[in-house]
Design an enzyme around this catalytic site. Sequence first.
Site, short mmCIF file in Angstrom:
data_model
loop_
_atom_site.label_atom_id
_atom_site.label_comp_id
_atom_site.label_asym_id
_atom_site.label_seq_id
_atom_site.Cartn_x
_atom_site.Cartn_y
_atom_site.Cartn_z
N ASN A 93 -12.48 -0.03 -4.80
CA ASN A 93 -12.16 -0.17 -6.23
C ASN A 93 -13.41 -0.55 -7.04
OD1 ASN A 93 -11.10 -0.78 -8.71
ND2 ASN A 93 -9.88 -2.55 -8.02
N CYS A 142 -6.40 -4.62 -7.70
CA CYS A 142 -6.14 -4.30 -6.29
C CYS A 142 -5.73 -5.55 -5.51
CB CYS A 142 -7.34 -3.62 -5.65
SG CYS A 142 -8.85 -4.57 -5.73
N HIS A 143 -5.94 -6.74 -6.11
CA HIS A 143 -5.48 -7.96 -5.44
C HIS A 143 -3.96 -8.03 -5.40
CE1 HIS A 143 -5.87 -8.92 -9.76
NE2 HIS A 143 -4.83 -9.73 -9.58
N TYR A 176 0.84 -1.21 0.00
CA TYR A 176 0.00 0.00 0.00
C TYR A 176 0.87 1.25 0.00
CZ TYR A 176 -3.88 -3.16 0.96
OH TYR A 176 -4.81 -4.16 0.87
N GLU A 207 -1.99 -16.05 -10.86
CA GLU A 207 -0.94 -15.27 -11.52
C GLU A 207 0.46 -15.76 -11.16
OE1 GLU A 207 -1.50 -11.08 -10.91
OE2 GLU A 207 -3.57 -11.12 -11.62
#
Lengths: 187, 150
Positions: free
Chosen positions: A148, A156-157, A125, A183
């Site tokens: 979001n 945002c993950h 963050y 991912e």
Amino acid sequence: MNPVSPELDRRFRDAAAREHLLDVAYDLVDTPVGTLFVAATERGLCRIAYDAEPERELDGLARAFGLRVLRSIAPIDPARRQLDEYFEGKRQRFDLAVDLALQADFNRRVLRELARVPYGEVVTYGELAARSARPRAARAVGTVMNRNPLPIVLPCHRVIGSNGKLVGYGGGLHRKEALLRLEGALL
Amino acid sequence: MTLPPFERFYDEHREEIYAFLVRRLGRDRAEDAFQETFLRALRAYSKLRHGEHLRAWAYTIASRIAIDEHRRPRADAELPELSTLDGRPAFAQLEHLADELPPTERAAVVLRYGYDLDYGEIGAALGSNATAARQAASAGIRRLRRKEGQ
């Protein structure tokens, strides 16, 4: 009694979008992390929601963008296709216009920076706050992530705590974990 | 009453509007008229000032489109006859007369005498019932007569 056939219903919904009569088009998209409520204006994607209550979403969209909100498949097709590819592991970047017109300046700046965080990588963050030219605003960045409007597409993950913990996610931590695992950012 | 998002308006009224158009035009022609009705509603929707009488509004649009469809010559369909006096369709003769009536009476008069709906259909369109629709239509006619007598 002759009910409206699915074909006739679809024909009207397609025509409404084709003739540019809608403020917002939306549809539901099935994914491995649940059914998503996906909405778009003519400018671009404006809303993705997990576990949506459609009635509430419709009211919110009508207040924000205009009353002509209609379920219509065609305008959501590009997003559906790219989300499918993403979940099949065949797509790492979304190539979709987004409509952030209603976001406050700071939020928009943070979301633009967020969009640049690459597939399979994570930032903290604080780091995202620094990239958005507000290095001390880690907490405010957390709030922006929590609200979001376009999760997954605006990733945002990929934003985690400075201690390496996942911290939080609007759609629930299990989904954040699933996306990062997909991912390859988590083992 | 605030206007609902269009999806809700469409969802609430599409079945009865389609059934109405099928009765007026037959199933083949009803499909085009159905699409045109809701596209026209969509074009006008953001100009509406409140969410009252949405059902009557939807019926009014559908009726106009049914009349237009009816005027278009087509050899392959059996058409219901609409009463006309001097060659103009009844709704066109009535509409400007009824303009000054209160909304419910206006809708009842136009739908009854302009579009030849029965009181059951008008009641449904106005969200009430046949009796209330009959009363609204006669109140409207009395008011028009009084005005004419002035």
